[in-house]
Design a protein around this motif. Sequence first.
Motif, PDB file in Angstrom:
ATOM      1  N   TYR A 147     -43.250  40.330  68.366  1.00  0.00           N
ATOM      2  CA  TYR A 147     -43.430  39.598  68.997  1.00  0.00           C
ATOM      3  C   TYR A 147     -44.278  39.400  69.284  1.00  0.00           C
ATOM      4  CZ  TYR A 147     -41.133  37.356  73.254  1.00  0.00           C
ATOM      5  OH  TYR A 147     -40.733  36.539  74.272  1.00  0.00           O
ATOM      6  N   PRO A 148     -45.123  38.748  68.756  1.00  0.00           N
ATOM      7  CA  PRO A 148     -46.442  37.663  69.159  1.00  0.00           C
ATOM      8  C   PRO A 148     -46.788  37.304  69.992  1.00  0.00           C
ATOM      9  CG  PRO A 148     -45.834  37.244  67.236  1.00  0.00           C
ATOM     10  CD  PRO A 148     -44.983  38.191  67.445  1.00  0.00           C
ATOM     11  N   GLU A 149     -45.238  36.544  70.042  1.00  0.00           N
ATOM     12  CA  GLU A 149     -45.658  35.600  71.914  1.00  0.00           C
ATOM     13  C   GLU A 149     -46.072  35.704  72.973  1.00  0.00           C
ATOM     14  OE1 GLU A 149     -42.780  34.060  68.126  1.00  0.00           O
ATOM     15  OE2 GLU A 149     -42.997  35.723  69.678  1.00  0.00           O
ATOM     16  N   ALA A 150     -45.772  37.262  72.851  1.00  0.00           N
ATOM     17  CA  ALA A 150     -45.982  38.261  74.321  1.00  0.00           C
ATOM     18  C   ALA A 150     -47.249  37.605  74.787  1.00  0.00           C
ATOM     19  CB  ALA A 150     -45.112  39.592  74.097  1.00  0.00           C
ATOM     20  N   ARG A 151     -46.946  38.132  76.233  1.00  0.00           N
ATOM     21  CA  ARG A 151     -48.500  38.122  77.314  1.00  0.00           C
ATOM     22  C   ARG A 151     -49.357  39.509  76.611  1.00  0.00           C
ATOM     23  NH1 ARG A 151     -47.698  37.574  83.005  1.00  0.00           N
ATOM     24  NH2 ARG A 151     -45.225  36.862  82.198  1.00  0.00           N
ATOM     25  N   LYS A 209     -40.107  43.195  69.262  1.00  0.00           N
ATOM     26  CA  LYS A 209     -38.155  42.982  70.052  1.00  0.00           C
ATOM     27  C   LYS A 209     -37.648  44.220  68.998  1.00  0.00           C
ATOM     28  CE  LYS A 209     -39.284  38.566  68.402  1.00  0.00           C
ATOM     29  NZ  LYS A 209     -38.368  37.156  68.416  1.00  0.00           N
ATOM     30  N   SER A 242     -37.210  43.867  74.850  1.00  0.00           N
ATOM     31  CA  SER A 242     -39.046  43.985  74.697  1.00  0.00           C
ATOM     32  C   SER A 242     -39.412  45.140  74.802  1.00  0.00           C
ATOM     33  CB  SER A 242     -39.489  42.562  75.318  1.00  0.00           C
ATOM     34  OG  SER A 242     -40.712  42.600  75.084  1.00  0.00           O
ATOM     35  N   GLY A 286     -40.471  36.451  78.319  1.00  0.00           N
ATOM     36  CA  GLY A 286     -41.167  35.210  77.072  1.00  0.00           C
ATOM     37  C   GLY A 286     -39.874  34.173  77.242  1.00  0.00           C
ATOM     38  N   LYS A 287     -40.253  33.662  75.748  1.00  0.00           N
ATOM     39  CA  LYS A 287     -38.488  32.913  74.734  1.00  0.00           C
ATOM     40  C   LYS A 287     -36.900  34.271  74.432  1.00  0.00           C
ATOM     41  CE  LYS A 287     -40.886  29.908  73.336  1.00  0.00           C
ATOM     42  NZ  LYS A 287     -41.663  28.725  72.262  1.00  0.00           N
TER      43      LYS A 287
END
Length: 112
Positions: free
Chosen positions: A25-29, A34, A49, A78-79
């Motif tokens: 889950y690279p989009e996570a802060r 995931k 997550s 995130g998403k």
Amino acid sequence: MAEIGFDDFLAVDIRVGTVTRAEPYPEARKPAIKLWVDFGDEVGEKKSSAQITAHYTPETLVGKQVIAVVNFPPRQIGKFMSECLVLGLSDENGGIVLLSPDKPVPNGGRMH
């Protein structure tokens, strides 16, 4: 830390499940993975997550049994909608080590 009653503890639904799918889950802060976890027929599959990249990769998680709280409300990360809280402990460097049974048990078993 405040004491709680036994009824408070019983209100938390903590169960075992098996990771059926895991993805980075690279989009996570903060770095995360995931997870899709099968909690058996009564609860079904739930997503989570988890910031567990210090000790785990998606490939090492599939098939692993984990312990999670399954009755928290879903939370948007995130998403990604996280539907359960996978439980772990911090190691000496702050990396999370997942809680899991030391022998295989049926998915959906409730902690007691």
